[in-house]
Write a protein that holds these residues in place. Structure first.
Motif, short mmCIF file in Angstrom:
data_model
loop_
_atom_site.label_atom_id
_atom_site.label_comp_id
_atom_site.label_asym_id
_atom_site.label_seq_id
_atom_site.Cartn_x
_atom_site.Cartn_y
_atom_site.Cartn_z
N HIS A 146 0.76 -1.27 0.07
CA HIS A 146 -0.17 -0.09 -0.19
C HIS A 146 0.74 1.24 0.07
O HIS A 146 0.44 2.15 -0.82
N PHE A 147 1.75 1.32 0.82
CA PHE A 147 2.65 2.53 0.79
C PHE A 147 3.39 2.75 -0.23
O PHE A 147 3.71 3.87 -0.98
N ALA A 148 3.83 1.57 -1.12
CA ALA A 148 4.32 1.72 -2.23
C ALA A 148 3.33 2.21 -3.40
O ALA A 148 3.92 2.63 -4.59
N GLY A 149 2.00 2.26 -3.19
CA GLY A 149 1.19 2.85 -4.12
C GLY A 149 0.85 1.73 -5.45
O GLY A 149 0.42 2.05 -6.27
N PHE A 150 1.15 0.44 -5.07
CA PHE A 150 0.79 -0.56 -5.97
C PHE A 150 -0.64 -1.23 -5.59
O PHE A 150 -0.76 -2.23 -5.31
N GLU A 151 -1.82 -0.47 -5.89
CA GLU A 151 -3.04 -0.48 -5.47
C GLU A 151 -3.67 -1.77 -6.37
O GLU A 151 -4.52 -2.59 -5.76
N LEU A 152 -3.33 -1.78 -7.47
CA LEU A 152 -3.87 -3.04 -8.43
C LEU A 152 -3.17 -4.15 -7.94
O LEU A 152 -4.11 -5.13 -7.76
N ILE A 153 -1.76 -4.24 -7.73
CA ILE A 153 -1.38 -5.46 -7.24
C ILE A 153 -1.89 -5.87 -5.85
O ILE A 153 -1.94 -7.03 -5.50
N GLU A 154 -2.21 -4.97 -4.90
CA GLU A 154 -2.56 -5.10 -3.61
C GLU A 154 -3.77 -5.97 -3.82
O GLU A 154 -4.14 -6.74 -2.78
N GLN A 155 -4.77 -5.30 -4.74
CA GLN A 155 -6.08 -6.23 -4.92
C GLN A 155 -6.04 -7.65 -5.49
O GLN A 155 -6.57 -8.55 -5.14
N THR A 156 -5.16 -7.70 -6.22
CA THR A 156 -4.63 -9.00 -6.73
C THR A 156 -4.23 -9.74 -5.82
O THR A 156 -4.47 -11.29 -5.91
N LEU A 157 -3.40 -9.56 -4.96
CA LEU A 157 -2.73 -10.52 -3.87
C LEU A 157 -3.88 -11.05 -2.84
O LEU A 157 -3.66 -11.87 -2.15
N LEU A 158 -4.85 -9.96 -2.60
CA LEU A 158 -5.95 -10.55 -2.06
C LEU A 158 -6.50 -11.84 -2.33
O LEU A 158 -7.06 -12.45 -1.55
N ASN A 159 -6.48 -12.15 -3.67
CA ASN A 159 -6.83 -13.62 -3.91
C ASN A 159 -6.04 -14.76 -3.22
O ASN A 159 -6.66 -15.81 -3.21
N PHE A 160 -4.85 -14.30 -2.85
CA PHE A 160 -4.43 -15.55 -2.04
C PHE A 160 -4.42 -15.41 -0.66
O PHE A 160 -3.67 -16.09 0.08
N HIS A 161 -5.22 -14.40 -0.09
CA HIS A 161 -5.50 -14.20 1.35
C HIS A 161 -5.69 -15.61 2.24
O HIS A 161 -4.81 -15.90 2.93
N ASN A 162 -6.66 -16.23 1.70
CA ASN A 162 -7.21 -17.43 2.41
C ASN A 162 -6.02 -18.30 2.48
O ASN A 162 -5.68 -19.01 3.46
#
Length: 216
Positions: A146-162
């Motif tokens: 989030h600090f790096a401003g990689f918002e799209l990637i942040e959302q993509t990595l949420l797919n791996f959360h579980n």
């Protein structure tokens, strides 16, 4: 401007409550991956009918958290070796770029936030709270992104959360791994404070590699 409409009040359905409760015990590690459980057992435990439990289990199967064993019941999904490799391949590629970027742009306020996160992890470690520790671990890494401003990637990595939480719970059960993770996080912060992009990248790669190795 008013449209003369009443606000919609959403009531949680029994199926949604069943889904939330079952998912919570799965991600908190309260059900072993070696256990086989049934729809009837869960319905009895939740004191509800089988229909909302069945619907909740179908959703959890779609999310890849549980698998069905014909004529026996269900069990917590085991993350495969290939999936582990893929998750860490993506994370290493992404988080290396994240940390490299942050070494040049991170602020004092952001560094303080990361240090507070480590303090919270330390508290969870002393309380032997695996679940809280893993939650804070994921929060630490997502905060960097989030600090790096990689918002799209942040959302993509949420797919791996579980899957990442299931992996993380397995990793921290290794002796001293929580303490190692905490020290590795502090080392990452130190390289960011020193504004050393190459050192920061190497530290992140080593951290993720050691986490992957601790799963085996």
């Amino acid at each position: 401007m008013k449209f003369n409409m009443n606000p919609i009040v959403k009531h949680t359905t029994t199926k949604e409550r069943a889904y939330n409760e079952i998912k919570k015990v799965i991600l908190n590690g309260y059900i072993s991956s070696k256990e086989i459980f049934t729809e009837v057992q869960l319905a009895d435990s939740l004191n509800t009918s089988r229909t909302p439990v069945r619907e909740a289990l179908l959703d959890l199967m779609k999310e890849g958290l549980i698998t069905s064993i014909p004529r026996k019941g269900m069990t917590i999904r085991t993350v495969t070796e290939s999936e582990i490799e893929q998750i860490f391949l993506v994370r290493t590629s992404v988080e290396s770029e994240v940390i490299k970027s942050l070494a040049e742009t991170i602020t004092e306020q952001q560094l303080e936030q990361l240090k507070r996160s480590c303090k919270q992890q330390e508290k969870a470690m002393f309380e032997n709270d695996d679940v809280r520790f893993i939650h804070l671990d994921q929060q630490f890494h997502s905060t960097l992104i989030h600090f790096a401003g990689f918002e799209l990637i942040e959302q993509t990595l949420l797919n791996f959360h579980n899957l990442s939480q299931l992996i993380g719970l397995k990793a921290v059960k290794k002796s001293n791994r929580m303490q190692e993770v905490l020290m590795e996080h502090l080392k990452i912060i130190s390289t960011l404070e020193q504004r050393k992009p190459d050192s920061a990248v190497l530290t992140m790669i080593e951290h993720l590699q050691r986490t992957k190795e601790s799963i085996r």
